[in-house]
Design a protein around this motif. Structure first.
Motif, PDB file in Angstrom:
ATOM      1  N   ARG A  18       0.839  -1.200   0.000  1.00 38.68           N
ATOM      2  CA  ARG A  18       0.000   0.000   0.000  1.00 38.68           C
ATOM      3  C   ARG A  18       0.878   1.255   0.000  1.00 38.68           C
ATOM      4  O   ARG A  18       0.678   2.176  -0.780  1.00 38.68           O
ATOM      5  N   GLU A  19       1.885   1.266   0.880  1.00 37.43           N
ATOM      6  CA  GLU A  19       2.764   2.424   0.971  1.00 37.43           C
ATOM      7  C   GLU A  19       3.582   2.579  -0.313  1.00 37.43           C
ATOM      8  O   GLU A  19       3.800   3.681  -0.807  1.00 37.43           O
TER       9      GLU A  19
ATOM     10  N   ALA B 132       2.780   1.754  -3.367  1.00 35.29           N
ATOM     11  CA  ALA B 132       1.960   2.328  -4.439  1.00 35.29           C
ATOM     12  C   ALA B 132       1.671   3.791  -4.149  1.00 35.29           C
ATOM     13  O   ALA B 132       1.679   4.632  -5.045  1.00 35.29           O
ATOM     14  N   ASN B 133       1.435   4.114  -2.869  1.00 38.03           N
ATOM     15  CA  ASN B 133       1.089   5.487  -2.519  1.00 38.03           C
ATOM     16  C   ASN B 133       2.209   6.457  -2.815  1.00 38.03           C
ATOM     17  O   ASN B 133       1.971   7.610  -3.133  1.00 38.03           O
ATOM     18  N   GLN B 134       3.448   6.001  -2.673  1.00 41.13           N
ATOM     19  CA  GLN B 134       4.560   6.900  -2.972  1.00 41.13           C
ATOM     20  C   GLN B 134       4.842   6.933  -4.468  1.00 41.13           C
ATOM     21  O   GLN B 134       5.862   7.448  -4.904  1.00 41.13           O
ATOM     22  N   GLY B 135       3.939   6.346  -5.246  1.00 42.53           N
ATOM     23  CA  GLY B 135       4.008   6.517  -6.694  1.00 42.53           C
ATOM     24  C   GLY B 135       5.054   5.677  -7.393  1.00 42.53           C
ATOM     25  O   GLY B 135       5.496   6.024  -8.481  1.00 42.53           O
ATOM     26  N   ILE B 136       5.488   4.579  -6.800  1.00 41.65           N
ATOM     27  CA  ILE B 136       6.474   3.732  -7.469  1.00 41.65           C
ATOM     28  C   ILE B 136       5.729   2.637  -8.221  1.00 41.65           C
ATOM     29  O   ILE B 136       4.890   1.942  -7.652  1.00 41.65           O
ATOM     30  N   LEU B 137       6.034   2.482  -9.504  1.00 44.18           N
ATOM     31  CA  LEU B 137       5.392   1.448 -10.309  1.00 44.18           C
ATOM     32  C   LEU B 137       6.291   0.228 -10.375  1.00 44.18           C
ATOM     33  O   LEU B 137       7.501   0.309 -10.151  1.00 44.18           O
ATOM     34  N   ALA B 138       5.658  -0.901 -10.747  1.00 42.51           N
ATOM     35  CA  ALA B 138       6.447  -2.122 -10.899  1.00 42.51           C
ATOM     36  C   ALA B 138       7.480  -1.960 -11.999  1.00 42.51           C
ATOM     37  O   ALA B 138       8.523  -2.618 -11.987  1.00 42.51           O
TER      38      ALA B 138
END
Lengths: 549, 417
Positions: B255-256, B258-264
């Motif tokens: 969750r964190e 994704a929230n900080q905007g890091i993509l796979a």
């Protein structure tokens, strides 16, 4: 800072418009004699397994600068279908499957869906390329402002993955001047190695206008450039840009430590506040406090489900709608627990510990039987999803921001109730001297009940604020109880101010220790610090006035 | 109000002590699901309360489902299979205590259980002393070979290393730098030690590896994700995260992240413990592309898998089990495989005695829901399984990105680290 950005931004944009105009002219000249896109070949590539897929996507990106508008629209459709897993592979070619209907991927003709067509799976290599291609296609074909924004944001991660000719074409199609500037900034990277010195200098300035660790790294590699040794103007520009960027990068890391500390503190504070009221003001060690937090989150979930069935349009605002419900439900439950169990035990504090522990076990199992043990599926409203970059690498995440704002609001509410209302006055009076308060006619029993209800309601609100950050399951409350006690004991039993300061302190210290010694050591060190502090000042930071007991 | 006498203090603390021991002992109560003569008992050691309850608890029901399947086919050696479940409450010493009780008092023919490595390590001395048989359904850190434990899932050489190889390959992301993040206990520490040895053998500098641990049940990943971003922004090639946190730390981390905007596609995460069930309640659209590796994934296309998924859904519906009918995870399949392997060995031995069942292991095997022919040899109690690398999709499940050619021969002891 804004002024600074404006100044350099305008300069960069001006120079880039000139550079880009040159590029686009070249692209148009190239476009006239470009062949039509090989549509069957593109689809066959996507269906051909990892290697051919990567080739097809890379080829697609290269061809964008010269592709006809029809080809761009067609490719956007295929790539969107690939991303949405609607593309299926058949022999030969592929088809797009949407809600029962199937169309041929190449011709767009309706076909009958075959038995079990294969879905191409993106590996990480082609997924990155597909993201770039999709973003570039959006800029070239879509007029939808939000998706263009998203595409720009995505391309800004890997600007060097897109050919400059594609950026040039996108600039021609830009909807607004701001967007044209943004695209121009993206093509900065290409100009860094351009033979034209003014363009290079402008590119460096453009990079420095977006200071973060990645641009700083790019700038530092320019020190290896031959021009750095020979051209003083170049050297000065590079040095100035590096000095400037590294300042912003340093500032952003300081800011992000502070923000992390405050956001962790707000979680600690909001979880501990209800406990501070009950333990601090009433002297009851309420081990079921964590479960009231959990019930608050479950009530928010029920409200979400209710909103979904009654007014689906308002689903994004269920967190706000849930506030009064959560407070009332948990407060009433707290009053119920007080009336049936806790009130018999006020003069036996250790027994309240045992009784409230039983309540906590009961509540956990009740929820387990009713809802099951899995994490609840919460809708994440847009205002608690993702975040934005404030400066450098400092990302402000919305869910933490929500918790901070919510904690501040709850603080204001609790302070108002305790300091400015009749109930608050009575609670404070009973806290100081129960017998005397009774003698002057304060209904101590009723005050106890309402105070317990207030504490439970505040715990419920904590659950609501934590739902977008943590998992919501029957056991979530147990995670908070220890930390809440630490905060309350450190703050000095019974003061809201103490709770606030203690949570800020613990939050900030934790965040500062973590990167140095690791998360495990941070927990231990913080605990040791608290123990040492309590040894030194047993009443905590802000002891209630009066004689030492 | 805060005053209490010495007497009342003693009385209350006595009550508290009684309460604590009582509540710990209570979940340990063993509940036979049915009592019959002429039956053979199997014991389950899976927690249905505590931190592991959500994922571990469902394995109790899988064992019951597998036993019901055996009984419907006439039982084993003519005897009805009776499943005895317990609840060690995610409390590691309680696993040993409950296991001993099952072996000595209930005389179970075999134990099926444990999820975390800690719980297996605490049951190990018990099964070794009483010469019992424990079927362990999780993939794990290896470096252990007991004749009393059947390691049904894969050791690192057959699961983790192929996944890391994939990450380092061109079809993966050509990973060059590794952020190892785990919970602070046996499995992450051992895995990371082996990984560091493996990376060294591949010529990766120690500077390209960063190792961090979090306490059990940790959830505040803000600072760590910041550190990952900082690590990712450094030079030296594609960074990846190898995640060995367990329990609720998995969804909290993602969750964190994704929230900080890091993509796979920026920094992929290989979640060694990440299962379909961990993503319940998460919006996985922002997490698409992250990886995991297991000996089974729900997306497997095999008639055995279709049957297993249908059986589970029917079992959940018929028995009012509090788990999702449409989610099947690797440990469930491994627990099912365990019961089948035990039944085959017992049939082959013609006897339920542990030494004879054990000597019958060599050569048994069948096609399990993963679609591979799983098999046992005479070398050790390891089971040869296939390996899948999955890619998370927006539907909270994993697509198969890569799968092994056949079933690699399991190597219990790692040559790295």
């Amino acid at each position: 800072m804004q002024k600074f950005l404006d100044r350099w931004g305008r300069l960069a944009a001006a120079v880039f418009l000139i550079a880009v105009a040159g590029f686009s002219g070249a692209a148009r000249a190239q476009g006239t004699d470009a062949a039509a896109l090989d549509r069957p070949g593109f689809v066959a590539g996507l269906c051909g397994g990892a290697g051919p897929m990567a080739q097809a996507i890379a080829g697609g990106l290269e061809s964008l600068a010269a592709a006809s508008p029809e080809d761009v629209t067609w490719m956007a459709g295929i790539v969107a279908a690939l991303g949405a897993r609607q593309l299926r592979c058949v022999e030969p070619g592929g088809l797009i499957l949407t809600a029962g209907a199937a169309t041929d991927a190449v011709t767009g003709a309706t076909v009958s869906p075959p038995g079990s067509p294969r879905t191409p799976v993106l590996n990480l290599r082609s997924r990155g390329a597909v993201e770039n291609l999709e973003a570039a296609l959006t800029l070239l074909s879509s007029r939808d402002a939000p998706s263009r924004q998203r595409a720009l944001a995505l391309l800004s991660r890997r600007p060097d993955a897109v050919p400059p000719t594609v950026f040039a074409r996108a600039t021609d199609l830009a909807a607004t001047t701001a967007e044209r500037d943004a695209i121009a900034e993206l093509s900065v990277i290409a100009a860094l190695s351009s033979p034209d010195m003014p363009a290079r200098l402008a590119a460096i300035a453009g990079l420095a206008a977006e200071p973060n660790r990645r641009t700083l790294l790019r700038l530092e590699t320019l020190r290896e450039d031959p021009a750095y040794g020979t051209d003083t103007a170049f050297r000065d520009t590079v040095d100035a840009a590096i000095a400037d960027s590294s300042f912003w990068v340093k500032l952003s890391s300081v800011l992000s430590v502070a923000y992390n500390g405050i956001s962790y503190a707000s979680i600690l504070f909001i979880a501990a506040l209800g406990l501070a009221v009950i333990f601090g003001l009433m002297g009851v060690i309420n081990l079921a406090q964590g479960e009231f937090i959990m019930l608050g989150a479950y009530t928010a979930f029920m409200v979400q489900e209710g909103v979904r069935s009654v007014a689906p349009g308002l689903i994004d605002f269920y967190l706000i709608i849930a506030v009064p419900f959560v407070f009332l439900v948990t407060a009433l439950l707290g009053i119920l627990v007080e009336a049936t169990i806790v009130r018999h035990l006020y003069r036996r504090p250790l027994m309240t510990l045992l009784a409230t522990w039983a309540v906590s076990l009961f509540l956990i199992n009740l929820v387990r039987v009713t809802f099951g043990t899995q994490n609840l599926q919460f809708v994440t409203p847009s205002y608690v999803t993702g975040g934005f970059t404030l400066v450098g690498d400092f990302i402000v995440t919305y869910n933490r921001l929500f918790a901070i704002v919510f904690a501040a609001a709850v603080l204001a509410l609790a302070w108002f109730v305790l300091q400015r209302t009749g109930l608050g006055l009575n609670i404070r009076t009973v806290t100081q001297n129960r017998d005397m308060a009774g003698c002057i006619g304060i209904p101590t029993r009723r005050v106890d009940r309402l105070a317990f209800g207030l504490g439970s309601g505040l715990a419920g609100l904590a659950g609501l604020a934590l739902a977008p950050i943590y998992n919501v399951n029957p056991l979530m409350g147990t995670n908070f109880i220890i930390e809440s006690f630490m905060v309350v004991v450190l703050g000095g039993v019974g003061t809201i101010g103490g709770t606030l300061i203690a949570s800020l302190g613990i939050g900030q210290i934790n965040v500062m220790i973590e990167p140095l010694y690791g998360a495990v050591a941070a927990k231990v060190i913080v605990l040791l610090l608290i123990i040492a502090f309590i040894q030194w000042r047993p009443e905590g930071l802000f002891p209630a006035p009066g004689r030492r007991k | 109000m805060n005053k209490f006498s010495r007497r009342s203090f003693l009385r209350t603390s006595g009550l508290v002590a009684a309460g604590i021991t009582g509540s710990l002992a209570m979940p340990g109560l063993i509940r036979p699901s049915l009592a019959q003569n002429g039956s053979v008992k199997l014991g389950c050691l899976f927690s249905s309360s505590g931190t592991m309850a959500n994922i571990e608890g469902r394995l109790n029901d899988v064992v019951k489902m597998a036993a019901a399947e055996l009984n419907a086919a006439g039982g084993v050696l003519g005897k009805t299979v009776e499943v005895i479940v317990s609840d060690p409450a995610s409390d590691w010493p309680l696993y040993a205590q409950t296991g001993r009780q099952m072996l000595q008092q209930e005389k179970v023919a075999a134990l099926f259980g444990c999820w975390t490595s800690v719980s297996r390590k605490s049951v190990l001395p018990v099964v070794e002393q009483d010469d019992g048989l424990l079927f362990y359904p999780l993939h794990f850190e290896g470096d252990e070979n007991s004749k009393n434990v059947v390691y049904v899932n894969s050791p690192p050489a057959s699961s983790v290393l192929p996944a890391v190889d994939y990450l380092m390959s061109e079809d993966g992301v050509s990973a060059k730098r590794f952020f190892l993040l785990g919970s602070d206990y046996v499995w992450p520490r051992t895995i990371n030690k082996q990984l560091k040895g493996y990376f060294a053998s591949k010529g990766i500098e120690p500077a390209a590896i960063r190792e961090e641990y979090v306490p059990f049940g940790f959830s505040n990943f803000q600072t760590l994700v910041n550190q990952i971003r900082e690590f990712a922004d450094g030079t030296g090639g594609q960074p990846v995260v190898i995640l060995t946190t367990v329990g609720n730390s998995i969804p909290d981390f993602f969750r964190e992240f994704a929230n900080q905007g890091i993509l796979a596609t920026d920094v992929p995460v290989l979640g060694l413990d990440a299962l379909e069930a961990d993503f319940e309640g998460l919006d996985t659209a922002a997490l698409v592309g992250h990886l995991n590796c297991w000996a089974y994934l729900q997306a497997v296309e095999a008639p055995e898998n279709d049957k297993f998924k249908a059986d589970w859904a029917a079992y959940v519906g018929a028995n009012n089990v509090p788990y999702r009918p449409d989610v099947v995870i690797d440990p469930m399949v491994s627990a099912y495989d365990s019961v089948k392997l035990w039944a085959m060995a017992a049939e082959k031995a013609g006897n339920f005695d542990v030494p004879e069942v054990r000597s019958a292991f060599a050569g048994i095997g069948f096609k399990d829901p993963s679609g591979y022919d799983i098999a046992m040899t005479a070398d050790n109690n390891y089971v040869s399984r296939g390996v899948f690398i999955g890619s998370l999709n927006a539907q909270q499940s994993f697509d198969i990105l890569w799968q092994s050619e056949g079933t690699p021969k399991p190597e219990p002891f790692s040559t790295f680290g």
